[in-house]
Design a protein around this motif. Structure first.
Motif, PDB file in Angstrom:
ATOM      1  N   ILE A 261       0.858  -1.188   0.000  1.00  0.00           N
ATOM      2  CA  ILE A 261       0.000   0.000   0.000  1.00  0.00           C
ATOM      3  C   ILE A 261       0.891   1.234   0.000  1.00  0.00           C
ATOM      4  N   ASN A 262       0.661   2.128  -0.948  1.00  0.00           N
ATOM      5  CA  ASN A 262       1.428   3.372  -1.016  1.00  0.00           C
ATOM      6  C   ASN A 262       0.709   4.541  -0.370  1.00  0.00           C
ATOM      7  N   LEU A 263      -0.618   4.467  -0.312  1.00  0.00           N
ATOM      8  CA  LEU A 263      -1.381   5.570   0.272  1.00  0.00           C
ATOM      9  C   LEU A 263      -2.799   5.106   0.584  1.00  0.00           C
ATOM     10  N   LEU A 264      -3.332   5.568   1.726  1.00  0.00           N
ATOM     11  CA  LEU A 264      -4.744   5.402   2.072  1.00  0.00           C
ATOM     12  C   LEU A 264      -5.423   6.752   1.932  1.00  0.00           C
ATOM     13  N   VAL A 265      -6.565   6.771   1.255  1.00  0.00           N
ATOM     14  CA  VAL A 265      -7.345   7.998   1.097  1.00  0.00           C
ATOM     15  C   VAL A 265      -8.671   7.808   1.809  1.00  0.00           C
ATOM     16  N   TYR A 266      -8.871   8.571   2.879  1.00  0.00           N
ATOM     17  CA  TYR A 266     -10.098   8.496   3.675  1.00  0.00           C
ATOM     18  C   TYR A 266     -11.037   9.576   3.167  1.00  0.00           C
ATOM     19  N   CYS A 267     -12.124   9.151   2.535  1.00  0.00           N
ATOM     20  CA  CYS A 267     -13.101  10.059   1.934  1.00  0.00           C
ATOM     21  C   CYS A 267     -14.193  10.397   2.948  1.00  0.00           C
ATOM     22  N   VAL A 268     -14.415  11.688   3.173  1.00  0.00           N
ATOM     23  CA  VAL A 268     -15.371  12.156   4.181  1.00  0.00           C
ATOM     24  C   VAL A 268     -16.301  13.184   3.549  1.00  0.00           C
ATOM     25  N   ARG A 269     -17.594  12.989   3.708  1.00  0.00           N
ATOM     26  CA  ARG A 269     -18.561  13.988   3.260  1.00  0.00           C
ATOM     27  C   ARG A 269     -18.569  15.153   4.235  1.00  0.00           C
ATOM     28  N   VAL A 294       1.446   3.423   7.426  1.00  0.00           N
ATOM     29  CA  VAL A 294       1.053   3.656   6.042  1.00  0.00           C
ATOM     30  C   VAL A 294       0.559   5.103   5.935  1.00  0.00           C
ATOM     31  N   PRO A 295       1.020   5.880   4.969  1.00  0.00           N
ATOM     32  CA  PRO A 295       0.542   7.267   4.867  1.00  0.00           C
ATOM     33  C   PRO A 295      -0.952   7.305   4.567  1.00  0.00           C
ATOM     34  N   ILE A 296      -1.660   8.200   5.251  1.00  0.00           N
ATOM     35  CA  ILE A 296      -3.099   8.342   5.066  1.00  0.00           C
ATOM     36  C   ILE A 296      -3.442   9.818   4.945  1.00  0.00           C
ATOM     37  N   VAL A 297      -4.330  10.136   4.016  1.00  0.00           N
ATOM     38  CA  VAL A 297      -4.802  11.506   3.826  1.00  0.00           C
ATOM     39  C   VAL A 297      -6.325  11.517   3.906  1.00  0.00           C
ATOM     40  N   MET A 323      -5.870  12.207  14.598  1.00  0.00           N
ATOM     41  CA  MET A 323      -5.498  11.335  13.485  1.00  0.00           C
ATOM     42  C   MET A 323      -4.049  11.593  13.067  1.00  0.00           C
ATOM     43  N   HIS A 324      -3.409  10.566  12.569  1.00  0.00           N
ATOM     44  CA  HIS A 324      -2.034  10.672  12.073  1.00  0.00           C
ATOM     45  C   HIS A 324      -2.088  10.865  10.550  1.00  0.00           C
ATOM     46  N   LEU A 325      -2.292  12.103  10.123  1.00  0.00           N
ATOM     47  CA  LEU A 325      -2.527  12.389   8.705  1.00  0.00           C
ATOM     48  C   LEU A 325      -1.270  12.896   8.020  1.00  0.00           C
TER      49      LEU A 325
END
Length: 381
Positions: A261-269, A294-297, A323-325
């Motif tokens: 995994i290179n990146l996690l993208v957390y989608c929030v409305r 793992v980097p997360i945005v 959060m660790h963003l």
């Protein structure tokens, strides 16, 4: 076309605050490009950078291409007011409109002039045509050495094989149902590749992989089933969590070269309750992904009526303090419809630029998997 950006002169000196840097943003019917950020000295900025610009159509969707004139090229000198910002923290100092044909005339030597508040601002550049297949705005990689088929290949490690034949970077996109995960993929891809739905039940029932090219780098955008879809959905909340956990475990096991995994993208409305935002984050990130760092945005959607879009983050950023963003983005993913206002079309185009830049900058250089020691930072804050 190869464009060499030399310098900008006559830039205004802001009376209240000093920009942290200036860069040139290039818009054509076939792509958008940015130079490096450089500091201003005596109302001048020197870039001395070469960009490779598309002169032929790529895979841009019709709604994105409609904001540009055919064969038109627009240069904007932008001032940044926050170090490393990729969002709305810039100001357009001046703009220059031209065409591909005009740039290639006069031996490609140009000094473009723009007048702002009776002040003359110039942009000096050189243009040179190329017959190569244009792929990205970065320097081309040197060709690989050719080896005779009769010569045995020397033994190579896994990391050497991956460097010689780089795989696409895996970007896992997750979030609650209706948060716009599939729409984010379409905005990043700049075409309609993922099925979307405006209804409450989600349109993604199992993980789906979409290959996307961003500035010559390949990315696999992995869409996942929406969390907390409810009993009426195509996937129950329990099934959605199990699917996502299974996907992350599989990728982290690195059983094949395309894993990791290179990146996690957390989608929030933008209307999601704070408690729900934290719950989904803890569900996904509290286990192996956090231990391996793992980097997360976070990407906040639904901000087509927010001006500027980044103002939503300023008002709600305390929700994400625990959060660790690695980063965030505030965007709109609204789809084209008859009579869509021009400002919304431009806002979607801006969101595409923001998301593509975010992924380019925050993806870890190497995939994170079980071979990475726990506690290793895989991104640079």
């Amino acid at each position: 076309m190869l464009l060499t950006f030399i310098a900008g002169t006559g830039l205004p000196m802001p009376p209240d605050r000093m920009p942290t840097g200036h860069y040139v943003h290039v818009s054509t019917p076939y792509g958008q490009y940015d130079t490096i950020r450089a500091s201003m000295t005596d109302c001048s900025v020197s870039w001395n950078q070469i960009l490779t610009i598309h002169e032929r159509p790529q895979t841009l969707s019709r709604w994105l291409m409609s904001i540009f004139k055919s064969k038109a090229v627009r240069f904007e000198i932008r001032a940044l007011y926050e170090p490393g910002s990729i969002l709305d923290q810039y100001e357009v100092v001046c703009a220059f409109d031209t065409t591909f044909e005009q740039l290639l005339a006069k031996d490609g030597q140009h000094t473009l002039i723009s007048s702002v508040n009776n002040q003359s601002i110039s942009l000096k550049l050189k243009a040179r045509g190329t017959s190569e297949s244009v792929v990205n705005s970065r320097p081309a990689h040197p060709p690989a050495a050719v080896r005779s088929p009769d010569t045995p290949a020397p033994p190579t490690s896994t990391s050497q094989r991956e460097r010689a034949h780089p795989q696409e970077k895996n970007v896992v996109i997750f979030g609650e149902t209706g948060s716009g995960k599939s729409s984010i993929i379409n905005v990043i891809a700049q075409e309609q590749v993922a099925k979307t739905s405006n209804d409450a039940p989600g349109c993604t029932s199992e993980p789906k992989r979409y290959l996307v090219d961003i500035s010559g780098q390949k990315f696999a955008l992995i869409d996942t089933a929406g969390l907390n879809e409810g009993t009426a959905g195509t996937v129950t909340p329990k099934q959605a969590k199990q699917q996502l956990k299974g996907l992350l475990d599989k990728l982290m096991s690195h059983k094949s070269p395309s894993d990791g995994i290179n990146l996690l993208v957390y989608c929030v409305r933008n209307t999601t309750a704070p408690r729900a935002i934290l719950d989904a984050y803890d569900t996904v990130y509290s286990g192996t992904c956090r231990k391996k760092r793992v980097p997360i945005v976070v990407v906040v959607t639904g901000l087509e009526s927010e001006t500027p879009m980044e103002s939503w983050w300023d008002a709600h950023k305390e929700i994400f303090n625990s959060m660790h963003l690695a980063g965030h983005a505030c965007v709109t993913t609204i789809q084209e419809y008859p009579g869509i206002p021009e400002y919304l079309t431009r806002r979607v185009a801006q969101s595409s630029e923001i998301l593509r830049d975010l992924i380019m900058k925050k993806c870890s250089a190497s995939p994170v998997d079980d071979s990475v020691p726990a506690g290793t930072w895989c991104w640079s804050p």
